[in-house]
Design an enzyme around this catalytic site. Structure first.
Site, PDB file in Angstrom:
ATOM      1  N   SER A   1       0.860  -1.180   0.000  1.00 24.13           N
ATOM      2  CA  SER A   1       0.000   0.000   0.000  1.00 24.13           C
ATOM      3  C   SER A   1       0.897   1.230   0.000  1.00 24.13           C
ATOM      4  CB  SER A   1      -0.882   0.008   1.257  1.00 24.13           C
ATOM      5  OG  SER A   1      -1.496   1.269   1.449  1.00 24.13           O
TER       6      SER A   1
ATOM      7  N   TYR B   1      -1.164  -0.617  10.930  1.00 19.11           N
ATOM      8  CA  TYR B   1      -1.276  -0.938   9.504  1.00 19.11           C
ATOM      9  C   TYR B   1      -0.103  -0.316   8.745  1.00 19.11           C
ATOM     10  CZ  TYR B   1      -3.197  -1.120   4.764  1.00 19.11           C
ATOM     11  OH  TYR B   1      -3.384  -1.339   3.409  1.00 19.11           O
TER      12      TYR B   1
END
Length: 282
Positions: free
Chosen positions: A142, A155
């Site tokens: 990501s 995350y």
């Protein structure tokens, strides 16, 4: 074997054997469908067995139950599926909220799925690729692996780790003819972002866009790919920019949106699903 630049042994997608994790929905499903449309033999792996079986039935593919945190399950899948030319490590979770409020168990799940899932996958699959002298791994990370976001601290940590892991293993595997690419999407319209505010200056893409980028790496063997691709120079610029300038950009683009879901009920349902996965491990 010495591999220089992009001179990796070519992989013909027609007849290639591809294992995709988290393939029961979202990016994984779209990636599996795209590979299958190009003639690849695809293994649909997911912790949600019913979802994996539904996708596999539609594609005429094989379905496997796979909790990426469990190395022994990886070994079973590899033994059952056989030769793997392309591994797509896509499975992931994205809990959101204030760092100090996040239960330790949820943080462990995030690291276990998003980091150890990649580690287990490569350790289970890459030795066979090295023995055959060719192969390709795609780790779906990501842009949160380059750009910190309030409300996604653990995350962020997992995706920064994924980016670093990909870069280091790429160096180790290259002399053996095996390439490793990192695909880094911006916000994606999938279950992971459910309930969060998308758009508003934040580039947002569909899972099909990420799938196309994943499949394209089989030909390009690029080290890192952003989705959309114009964001590559931007993440470099943000990393080097003075903190006051970065704070201004964050304000302009609502950089705290992960702390304040647009739809709290929808987001709560996703967070409960993450907690359910966590509870299964306890």
């Amino acid at each position: 074997m010495s591999i220089l630049g992009n001179a990796y042994p070519a992989i013909d997608l027609n007849g290639a054997r591809v294992l995709v994790t988290g393939a029961g929905r979202g990016i994984g499903q779209c990636t599996a469908e795209l590979f299958a449309s190009k003639g690849a033999e695809v293994a649909i792996a997911d912790v949600d067995t019913a979802a994996a079986q539904a996708v596999a039935a539609a594609l005429g593919a094989k379905a496997f139950e796979l909790d990426v945190r469990q190395r022994e399950q990886w070994d079973r899948v590899v033994a059952d599926f056989g030769r793997i030319d392309i591994l797509v490590n896509n499975a992931g979770v994205m809990p959101a909220g204030a760092f100090l409020d996040e239960p330790d168990a949820v943080g462990h799940t995030t690291i276990d799925v998003n980091v150890w899932g990649l580690i287990h996958g490569m350790r289970a699959v890459v030795p066979g690729m090295i023995d055959r002298g060719h192969g390709h791994v795609v780790n779906v990370a990501s842009l949160a692996g380059k750009i910190p976001i309030a409300g996604l601290a653990v995350y962020n940590a997992s995706k920064f780790a994924a980016v670093g892991l990909t870069a280091a293993t790429r160096l180790e595997f290259a002399p053996h003819g095996v390439s490793v690419s990192c695909v880094m999407p911006s916000a994606v319209r999938t279950r992971l972002s459910s309930g969060l505010s998308l758009g508003g200056g934040m580039p947002t893409v569909d899972p099909e866009d990420v799938a196309a980028a994943v499949v394209a790496t089989v030909r390009s063997r690029r080290a890192e790919v952003t989705v959309p691709n114009y964001l590559g120079p931007i993440d470099v610029a943000l990393a080097a920019a003075p903190e006051p300038a970065v704070r201004l950009v964050r304000r302009l683009f609502n950089g705290d949106r992960a702390l304040h879901p647009a739809d709290t009920q929808v987001r709560a349902r996703y967070e409960e699903q993450v907690r359910a996965i966590t509870a299964e491990q306890e």
